[in-house]
Design an enzyme around this catalytic site. Structure first.
Site, mmCIF file in Angstrom:
data_model
loop_
_atom_site.group_PDB
_atom_site.id
_atom_site.type_symbol
_atom_site.label_atom_id
_atom_site.label_comp_id
_atom_site.label_asym_id
_atom_site.label_seq_id
_atom_site.Cartn_x
_atom_site.Cartn_y
_atom_site.Cartn_z
ATOM 1 N N TYR A 56 1.067 1.979 -6.227
ATOM 2 C CA TYR A 56 0.344 0.498 -5.398
ATOM 3 C C TYR A 56 -0.171 0.724 -3.914
ATOM 4 O O TYR A 56 1.550 -0.257 -3.710
ATOM 5 C CB TYR A 56 0.250 -0.824 -6.108
ATOM 6 N N HIS A 120 3.279 7.211 -15.124
ATOM 7 C CA HIS A 120 1.847 6.948 -14.003
ATOM 8 C C HIS A 120 1.113 8.359 -14.152
ATOM 9 O O HIS A 120 0.944 8.784 -14.116
ATOM 10 C CB HIS A 120 1.874 6.284 -13.038
#
Ligand code: NAD
Length: 315
Positions: A56, A120
């Site tokens: 992110y 992820h």
């Protein structure tokens, strides 16, 4: 706030979790002070689980989150981050990379341990590698006391199911799969629970689709879904209700989800989100919104390698 068990971990987590991707500017520029205030507001209102990733904002979200958590009692929150995804198309699930990744996350987050580390978006990787190399490398970090629990995240539920069935994981997280636009995660939840994994629901606003501001340009939903979401937001507007309220109260309700992560870098929105997650949607408005969205319900988009994302999952 209400709390639920995080599967078999022994942890109790708030039914609404804080999703930190907006701190990395994923949905637009964020003033760091606003981001810090949003995190502190969530914690003050009883949110005790936080999800982030080095992906992110290319580590920015972890850095800002680390600053927000400075001075906060470490035993008061469950901290989850991820490994393996580092850019839009940059994946590396090798043992060496994920081990180094955890060290980087620990430093940025200012802690000596992570409560949960998740692989992820596994659908972009080789699932056999996740099972035989990535998770064992993380297990070694668990033995060293740097990590407490392990999980996997992704969009296609088939990929998550395959890995959870092949090797024990503590948590499974999927996003945009239980919202006003899709119900697939609820159908899979009993299966994950039977495999010993807690189910975490992310993106109750379908990554902004179900908000007045609408979806960001990069949003993967097909045009038909975007149009239907705009029509639903307009309908809610006409009734004087923010569609985010309907969306959040709907998505956070099922007790089979340990938590539902919503992302925001605004303290005001986080306060509203906590209130909305604890409230029931107006049944009449919900019925009308559901009726309007029915033609696009479950219209999922492809994600990851084709072999990890069977088209049979999409309606
Ligand atoms: P979301 O559905 O929570 O929507 C976020 C968007 O909604 C942002 O634009 C935010 O500004 C806006 N918003 C939030 N509260 C609002 C309110 N009260 N009113 C109006 N707008 C509001 O999507 P998300 O942030 O992508 O998902 C939540 C979290 O879940 C992420 O931050 C991340 O931690 C996690 N997640 C993980 C994965 C993964 O592991 N692959 C994928 C998606 C999300």
């Amino acid at each position: 706030m209400r709390y639920r068990p995080l599967g078999r971990t022994g942890l109790e987590v708030s039914m609404l979790g804080y999703g930190a991707s907006p701190l990395g500017g994923v949905f637009g520029h964020v003033d760091e002070r606003d981001g810090v205030r949003a995190v502190r507001t969530a914690l003050d209102l009883g949110v005790n689980i936080i999800d982030v990733s080095p992906y992110y904002g290319a580590t920015v979200a972890e850095t800002v989150l680390g600053r927000a958590l400075r001075g906060v009692d470490r035993s008061g929150y469950v901290l989850a981050t991820k490994v393996g995804r580092y850019g839009e198309a940059a994946f590396d699930f090798s043992a060496a990379r994920v081990t180094a990744s955890v060290e980087g996350s620990l430093a940025r987050l200012g802690t000596d341990h992570l409560d949960l580390v998740q692989c992820h978006d596994i659908e972009f990787g080789d699932l056999d590698q996740i099972v035989t190399e990535t998770l064992p490398a993380l297990d070694a970090l668990r033995a060293a006391g740097k990590v407490r629990f392990l999980g996997v995240t992704g969009y296609p539920l088939a990929a998550l199911t395959r890995v959870a069935a092949a090797t024990p994981v503590d948590t499974v997280l999927s996003y945009c799969r239980y919202t006003l636009l899709d119900r697939a995660l609820a159908d899979c939840a009993p299966g994950f629970a039977a495999l010993g994994a807690a189910v975490m629901n992310a993106s109750p606003l379908a990554m902004g689709l179900l908000s007045r501001r609408g979806a960001p340009d990069w949003h993967p939903a097909p045009a038909s879904v975007r149009r239907a979401a705009v029509a639903a937001a307009d309908l809610c507007d006409r009734r004087g209700v923010d569609i985010a309220q309907v969306a959040l109260s709907f998505a956070a309700a099922p007790p089979e989800f340990a938590t539902t992560f919503v992302g925001s870098a605004s303290a005001g929105n986080m306060a509203r989100n906590v209130r909305w997650a604890l409230s029931e949607p107006d049944p009449e408005l919900l019925r009308d919104v559901e009726r309007l969205l029915a033609p696009v319900l479950g219209h999922a988009w492809p994600s990851g390698r084709p072999e990890n994302d069977p088209p049979t999952e999409r309606t």
